[in-house]
Design an enzyme around this catalytic site. Sequence first.
Site, PDB file in Angstrom:
ATOM      1  N   ASP A 206       0.849  -1.197   0.000  1.00  0.00           N
ATOM      2  CA  ASP A 206       0.000   0.000   0.000  1.00  0.00           C
ATOM      3  C   ASP A 206       0.878   1.237   0.000  1.00  0.00           C
ATOM      4  O   ASP A 206       1.388   1.663   1.041  1.00  0.00           O
ATOM      5  CB  ASP A 206      -0.924   0.002   1.215  1.00  0.00           C
ATOM      6  CG  ASP A 206      -1.937   1.151   1.173  1.00  0.00           C
ATOM      7  OD1 ASP A 206      -1.729   2.099   0.395  1.00  0.00           O
ATOM      8  OD2 ASP A 206      -2.928   1.100   1.917  1.00  0.00           O
TER       9      ASP A 206
ATOM     10  N   HIS B 241       0.932   8.265   3.765  1.00  0.00           N
ATOM     11  CA  HIS B 241       1.642   7.600   4.859  1.00  0.00           C
ATOM     12  C   HIS B 241       3.153   7.806   4.797  1.00  0.00           C
ATOM     13  O   HIS B 241       3.887   7.247   5.624  1.00  0.00           O
ATOM     14  CB  HIS B 241       1.312   6.114   4.846  1.00  0.00           C
ATOM     15  CG  HIS B 241      -0.163   5.855   4.830  1.00  0.00           C
ATOM     16  ND1 HIS B 241      -0.977   6.147   5.906  1.00  0.00           N
ATOM     17  CD2 HIS B 241      -0.978   5.374   3.858  1.00  0.00           C
ATOM     18  CE1 HIS B 241      -2.224   5.843   5.598  1.00  0.00           C
ATOM     19  NE2 HIS B 241      -2.257   5.374   4.361  1.00  0.00           N
TER      20      HIS B 241
END
Length: 283
Positions: A190, A195
Site C-alpha cells: 500500500d 503515509h
Amino acid sequence: MSIDIDKLMRLEIPQVRQELTARDIALYALSIGMGRDALDARQLPYVDPLQGPAVMPAMVLVMAHPGFYLGHPESGVDPKGVLHADQAIEITGPIPAKGEVESRTRITEVIDKGAGKPALILAETELSAEGRTFARLNRTTFIRGGGGFGGLSEPKNPVPRLPEPETAPDHVVDLETADAQALLYRLNGDLNPLHSDPELARKLGFQRPILHGLCTMGVVCHALLRALGDYRPDSLRAVRLRFAKPVYPGETIRTEIWADGRFRALVPARDAVVIDGGLARFT
C-alpha cells in the site's frame, strides 16, 4: 469533488497473484510490530522463518494486495480525499504459508451522502489458493466531498453498530508503534503517499504522515491474538471494526478487549479513540 461514478464502475481492479514466501510472512509480522519483545518466544514463529513460518491471521489484509487502485487517474476519485472507514475480515479456511495466492476485488456498492458531502465505496476481496477460497475481506472507503453523483444514500444491508460495553474491559494490551512503522508497512504493497509524504499529509490536515488504517488494525489484531488466542495462528476467525481517528507512527495503541470479543483501541497520550465498534471471533 464529486466522484465520476461511470469511471469508477468501469475501473478494472487488478486481479493479483503473489508467490508467498517465508520472507513475506516475517515482513508483515514485523511491519505491525510483532517481535518487538525479544523475550516473548510466542512471537518468534511469526517473525523468524527458522522457527515458523507462522502466518499472522491479519496478514490476509495484504496478501496479493491490489494496491492503491483508487489513486488511478481513471478511477473517477480524487485520491487526496480517500480515507479508510471500516474493515472486516473472515477467515474461511487454512491460510497458506507458501505458494501462490490470488486476490479478486470488486466494488459492491457506492453510497452518495449528497453534494459537498462524502461518498462511501464498499468493496469485497476474496483470497484463494489452489482453487479454494480461504478469506473474505470487506472494506468501506470514505471519499471526502465525493457525494452528489445521484446514488443511494444508505447501504442496502447495513451492518448494525455494536453498543458500547458497560463494564470494564477484561483485557488491556498496550503495544508501541515505531517512528518508521508506516514506512515499513508500505512494503506490503500500500503505497498511498499520505503515509510517507509530510507535505501531502499537512495539506490534508494532518500533523505528519499517519499510520495506515490496516497497520493499526494489524496492531490491534496482535493484541487480540495475545489476549484471546494465546498466539495460536488458527484461532482468529473474524474481525470487524471502524476506524475512528488516525494513529501517528511512534504512538502507543491501547486495545481494550471484552471476553465476548468486543474491543476498541485508543491512543492514551492523546486520549483519542482510534478504533471502535470492534468485534472478533475466535475458535
